[in-house]
Scaffold this active site. Structure first.
Site: not given
Ligand SMILES: *Cc1c(COP(=O)(O)O)cnc(C)c1O
Length: 376
Positions: A45, A97
């Site tokens: 971890r 996002y």
């Molecule tokens: C997909 C995405 C995230 C989150 O990532 P995950 O791997 O799905 O947790 C954050 N920022 C942007 C711009 C993304 O496209």
């Protein structure tokens, strides 16, 4: 070493005793103290050699000193935001996002002041950064409207206030944009997207030069339990080796599809940072090595028919993989945002987003042409 060489060679220092040319996958959760001299690995971890190999690679790929890998992009974002304390102010770009939006909204419960501003407008950025601010969160190009934010200028303004600058670099990926080079403190990736590139593994990363920041990120990961598994890191590390060839192809095909969309009946507007009429074109030309492989456009036909009418473009969220995807943000990725807010931000029901993969460009042209016609 240049970029295309770094993505292939970095992180291969510890390949084990047999001369294997790829790093082995370490799955052990715990390590024998007396088998190590000096003791270095304790519990997975906290630390794991396969995770470290990926981190060495991603730091080198982005020309930075440090990288901490996470089990998802959201885990990386949670960690970066955990630096904020009650009473501090976070300034975040407006077109952010969805997962990030949910995280920063949750910060208000902890007495953290959150303000969303259109940071692609430098007058607004200046006004927002005139007061006390602890962190500035930049996502560029933005999702789905592909607004471009000037990382160098926003970083300069933020640093005058002593604020930390975090850039979510997921949309461009490390092949096209290196935020630290423009003055940002942290580059964040959802490695799920361009870095791993095959839509078969989730991952995240925080990349920085400051050893104290890196230490804080690693400590948080250990206690929060957000470290990725060795197997997942192996997949991300395997994927990143083809990043430069994938992106080269994706960008070239995206430009072909942009040309198609500009002429296509039923397409009323095309958004792509490579187009001279794009409002962020000049900054993009300086900040990005190429305009990318995400395209947004408005469609006057029946959106559902267009989405169902493609065979090669899968109708799915996410981006940056080898397989092309099509989605309607208002119906899919941005659905949780209230309709009025969505419309005000320009995320209307007729907006379509493409993530261009590495298939044969002519096949994609044919597929999209057929689908565009089927919705009219
Ligand atoms: C997909 C995405 C995230 C989150 O990532 P995950 O791997 O799905 O947790 C954050 N920022 C942007 C711009 C993304 O496209």
């Amino acid at each position: 070493m240049r970029f295309a060489t770094r993505v292939v060679h970095s992180g291969h220092e510890t390949t084990g005793p047999y001369g294997g040319i790829v790093p082995p996958v370490h799955l052990a959760t715990t390590y024998d103290r007396f088998a190590q001299d000096p003791p270095r690995y304790f519990y997975s971890r906290g630390e794991n050699p396969t995770v470290e190999a990926l981190e060495t690679c991603l730091a080198a790929v982005e020309g930075a000193r440090h990288c901490t890998a996470y089990s998802s992009g959201q885990a990386a974002a949670t960690t970066a935001l955990s630096l904020l304390t009650p009473g501090q102010r976070l300034v975040c770009c407006d077109d952010v996002y969805g997962g990030t939006h949910a995280l920063i909204t949750g910060l208000r419960r902890y007495g953290i002041l959150v303000e969303q501003v259109d940071l692609s407008d430098l007058d607004r950025a200046r006004a927002a950064l005139a007061g006390d601010v602890a962190m500035v969160w930049v996502e560029t190009p933005t999702n789905p409207l592909l607004k471009v934010i000037d990382i160098a200028e926003v970083s300069r303004l933020a640093h005058e206030r002593g604020a930390l600058v975090v850039v979510d670099n997921t949309f461009a990926g490390p092949a096209l944009q290196r935020p630290l080079r423009w003055g940002a403190d942290v580059s964040l990736h959802s490695t799920t997207k361009f870095v791993a590139g095959h839509s078969d593994v989730l991952g995240g990363a925080l990349i920085c030069d400051d050893p104290a920041l890196h230490h804080a990120f690693t400590q948080h990961r250990t206690v929060a339990g957000t470290i990725p598994s060795g197997l997942d890191c192996f997949l991300v590390h395997r994927g990143v080796k083809t990043l430069s060839v994938r992106v080269e192809r994706q960008v070239r095909t995206a430009q072909t599809l942009v040309d198609l969309l500009l002429e296509a009946p039923g397409v009323t507007h095309v958004r792509y940072p490579g187009l001279p009429e794009h409002p962020g074109h000049d900054i993009a030309a300086r900040q990005l090595a190429a305009p990318g492989s995400i395209i947004a456009f408005r469609y006057s036909g029946v959106v559902e028919k267009l989405l169902a009418g493609t065979t090669l473009f899968a109708c799915a969220v996410s981006l940056g993989g080898v397989r092309s995807l099509i989605e309607c943000p208002a119906l899919m990725t941005h659905r949780p945002i209230p309709a009025a807010d969505r419309a005000a931000a320009g995320i209307t029901d007729d907006l379509i987003r493409l993530s261009v993969g590495i298939e044969d460009a002519e096949d994609l042209v044919e597929d999209l042409t057929t689908a565009l016609a089927s919705g009219r």
